[in-house]
Design an enzyme around this catalytic site. Structure first.
Site, short mmCIF file in Angstrom:
data_model
loop_
_atom_site.label_atom_id
_atom_site.label_comp_id
_atom_site.label_asym_id
_atom_site.label_seq_id
_atom_site.Cartn_x
_atom_site.Cartn_y
_atom_site.Cartn_z
N LYS A 262 0.85 -1.21 0.00
CA LYS A 262 0.00 0.00 0.00
C LYS A 262 0.88 1.24 0.00
O LYS A 262 1.70 1.44 0.89
CB LYS A 262 -0.92 -0.01 1.23
CG LYS A 262 -1.74 1.28 1.39
CD LYS A 262 -2.69 1.23 2.59
CE LYS A 262 -3.36 2.59 2.84
NZ LYS A 262 -4.24 2.60 4.03
N LYS A 274 -10.20 13.00 8.20
CA LYS A 274 -9.79 12.52 9.52
C LYS A 274 -9.73 13.68 10.51
O LYS A 274 -9.53 14.82 10.11
CB LYS A 274 -8.39 11.90 9.42
CG LYS A 274 -8.32 10.56 8.73
CD LYS A 274 -6.89 10.05 8.68
CE LYS A 274 -6.80 8.70 7.98
NZ LYS A 274 -7.43 7.59 8.70
N ARG A 348 -7.90 -0.33 0.69
CA ARG A 348 -8.42 -1.54 0.02
C ARG A 348 -8.75 -1.26 -1.45
O ARG A 348 -8.73 -2.17 -2.27
CB ARG A 348 -9.63 -2.06 0.80
CG ARG A 348 -10.77 -1.08 0.89
CD ARG A 348 -11.76 -1.42 1.99
NE ARG A 348 -11.24 -1.05 3.32
CZ ARG A 348 -11.91 -1.26 4.46
NH1 ARG A 348 -13.09 -1.83 4.45
NH2 ARG A 348 -11.37 -0.90 5.61
N1 BES Z 1 -4.49 4.42 6.81
C1 BES Z 1 -5.68 4.17 7.55
C2 BES Z 1 -5.46 3.14 8.66
C3 BES Z 1 -4.78 3.65 9.90
C4 BES Z 1 -5.45 4.45 10.80
C5 BES Z 1 -3.50 3.26 10.19
C6 BES Z 1 -4.82 4.88 11.96
C7 BES Z 1 -2.89 3.67 11.34
C8 BES Z 1 -3.53 4.49 12.23
C9 BES Z 1 -6.77 3.64 6.63
O1 BES Z 1 -6.75 4.14 5.36
C10 BES Z 1 -8.07 4.01 7.25
O2 BES Z 1 -8.34 5.18 7.32
N2 BES Z 1 -8.84 3.04 7.67
C11 BES Z 1 -10.08 3.27 8.28
C12 BES Z 1 -11.08 2.27 7.74
C13 BES Z 1 -12.50 2.60 8.06
C14 BES Z 1 -12.91 3.89 7.39
C15 BES Z 1 -13.37 1.46 7.60
C16 BES Z 1 -9.92 3.14 9.79
O3 BES Z 1 -9.12 2.28 10.22
O4 BES Z 1 -10.51 3.91 10.51
ZN ZN Z 2 -4.96 4.75 4.64
MN MN Z 3 -7.83 5.96 5.23
#
Ligand code: BES
Ligand code: ZN
Ligand code: MN
Length: 493
Positions: A262, A274, A348
């Site tokens: 990724k 975020k 994803r």
């Molecule tokens: N890159 C993030 C995952 C992440 C979040 C890694 C915090 C490390 C610390 C990923 O793209 C993401 O935002 N995932 C979401 C998925 C959700 C929207 C289903 C998450 O984990 O909140």
């Molecule tokens: Zn991400």
């Molecule tokens: Mn994300």
């Protein structure tokens, strides 16, 4: 850094610093005993007077001991004999090197291979010593006027009776790969863009003739139909790149291992933006990609007789007038359609197109590495990588490599019942199923694109970087991946 193996007795070794382990309530290690005898009981007295106890992690630096050739002696407490775990061992080594770096020592002789670690031989210990040496030497100084001080250390001799040069070169290659991964991860997102990653791939190919790099631009991806990847990228002024690395270490008939990393160079969350806390850390959202680079470097250094392909979908996830939105329906390279529920579930989307692209290589196995879900941190914390697989044999091989390399991973389930959460009223699936079992539903999503080959998904959101005072990329899971490839070579597959 220069490394060499030595069989010399500690008391005869001429060096800036000897590193020797001592146990708590147990006989002295062989080298400690030799030093004790030569110095008329110096170490025994330290114990007697309570200046050292051999407690795990205790360090004591001694200067100019009479009758031995070394300028310094660093004693490291190793705890109770026979109880040291592999992880504790690598922490000890780390501590020893961190201590050495505060001194002027330029060359050292390390006798910590004498310390017993369950189920680990001398070669393993030599490898760990080299890896930790390289890990602790690392600095990220390129943006500082006053750089963090580097150590004087130039040469490390490691005592061993049975280990060979192979352990040194493996440790060295893994160490280099890890530090490349850390460098790429630590770079700021205004520099480390998708284009920057593409240039790094070309650079790697220039340095190592066994590696070839190929870059697909947006037009090429449009032509292929990578609608999911391109949807994520469309809100950014930094155009997406699809990076393909080829490492040819064997004849063309050998089915390759494909590594998919990724490469979100910054993840704002997009329109589902975020919160601002720690948002800077979303520069680390390309650590999966960085680990593919690091693994390729190690592969090429070790000249492993394997064929390996690296696929890196590189994008930036930004909110913008042109950004993709919740409600959008996009078409992936596989032909399956996806309804966007959350623009922050972007990893994803770029991975699914890369995973479909992987099919064309008729792979023996595909491993994706991704900082995919915050939920994996809730499940496993910061010490363990989450592992998912559609193939028990491949999963076992990766778990064994994780154990062997001290780069922990733990398998989670994702069976059919979890798939229902991805149902959409309007498309073939949604991209986000809400909070429950967030890492598992992410794996379920990816599983829909990996049915045609053995596959492992590594969720490294908790392990790829450290947060807080020691903020920085860890280089995980390069050690795991290289160990897997090393084992694969041995099996002759
Ligand atoms: N890159 C993030 C995952 C992440 C979040 C890694 C915090 C490390 C610390 C990923 O793209 C993401 O935002 N995932 C979401 C998925 C959700 C929207 C289903 C998450 O984990 O909140
Ligand atoms: Zn991400
Ligand atoms: Mn994300």
């Amino acid at each position: 850094m220069l490394y060499n193996l030595t069989q010399a007795n500690a008391i005869e070794t001429t060096t800036d610093c000897l590193i020797v382990g001592i146990y708590e309530n147990a006989p002295l290690t062989l080298s400690a005993k030799h030093i004790d005898e030569k110095t008329h009981g110096f170490i025994t007295e330290l114990f007697k007077h309570g200046d050292t106890s051999g407690k795990l992690g205790q360090t004591l630096m001694l200067h100019k001991l009479p009758s031995i050739n070394a300028k310094r002696l660093l004693l490291i407490g190793c705890g109770k004999a026979g109880q040291l775990t592999a992880i504790q061992y690598s922490q000890l080594i780390n501590q020893a090197f961190t201590t050495i770096q505060t001194t002027g020592a330029q060359d050292i002789s390390c006798y910590l291979t004498e310390i017993e670690v369950e189920q680990r031989d001398e070669s393993w210990k030599v490898k760990q010593i080299v890896e930790q040496a390289s890990y602790t030497q690392y600095r990220f100084n390129q943006f500082k006027k006053q750089p963090a001080p580097t150590s004087k250390l130039q040469r490390i001799s490691i005592y061993t009776k049975t280990a060979t040069e192979k352990a040194l070169s493996e440790g060295n290659a893994i160490g280099k790969g890890i530090n490349l991964t850390r460098d790429l991860g630590n770079l700021p997102p205004n520099i480390c863009t998708p284009n920057y990653l593409a240039e790094q791939a070309l650079q790697l190919a220039k340095t190592y003739p066994a590696i070839k790099a190929e870059i697909l631009d947006v037009a090429a991806m449009e032509k292929l139909g990578m609608g999911a990847l391109l949807a994520v990228a469309q809100g950014s002024h930094n155009p997406a790149k699809f990076i393909i690395l080829h490492y040819a270490g064997n004849t063309a008939e050998q089915a390759p291992i494909v590594l998919v990393g990724k490469g979100v160079t910054f993840d704002t969350g997009g329109i589902c933006i975020k919160p601002r806390e720690n948002m800077d850390e979303m520069k680390f959202d390309m650590c999966g990609a960085a680990s593919v680079f690091g693994t390729f470097l190690a592969l090429a250094e070790l000249k492993l007789p394997l064929n390996v392909i690296g696929l890196i979908p590189a994008v930036e996830n930004m909110p913008d007038g042109l950004a993709y939105r919740p409600g959008d329906i996009i078409k992936s390279l596989s032909g399956q359609t996806i309804e966007i529920m959350n623009t922050d579930a972007e990893g994803r989307l770029i991975l699914c197109d890369a995973l479909t692209y992987a099919e064309r290589f008729k792979p023996a196995a595909v491993i994706d590495i991704a900082t995919l879900t915050g939920a994996i941190i809730i499940a496993l914390g910061f010490h363990t990588t989450g592992l998912f697989s559609n193939n028990a044999n491949l999963a076992d091989q990766l778990l064994a490599a994780a154990n062997e390399s001290n780069d922990a991973a733990w398998q989670l389930p994702y069976h059919a019942q979890y798939q229902e959460a991805l149902n959409s009223n309007f498309a073939d699936m949604v991209n986000s199923a809400g909070r429950d079992a967030g890492s598992i539903s992410a794996a379920c999503f990816l599983a829909r694109f990996t049915e045609n080959y053995p596959w492992v998904h590594l969720d490294i959101a908790g392990t790829a970087w450290k947060t807080g005072k020691e903020k920085g990329a860890t280089g995980r899971p390069v050690a795991l991946l290289v160990q897997f490839l090393l084992n694969h070579t041995k099996q002759g597959k």
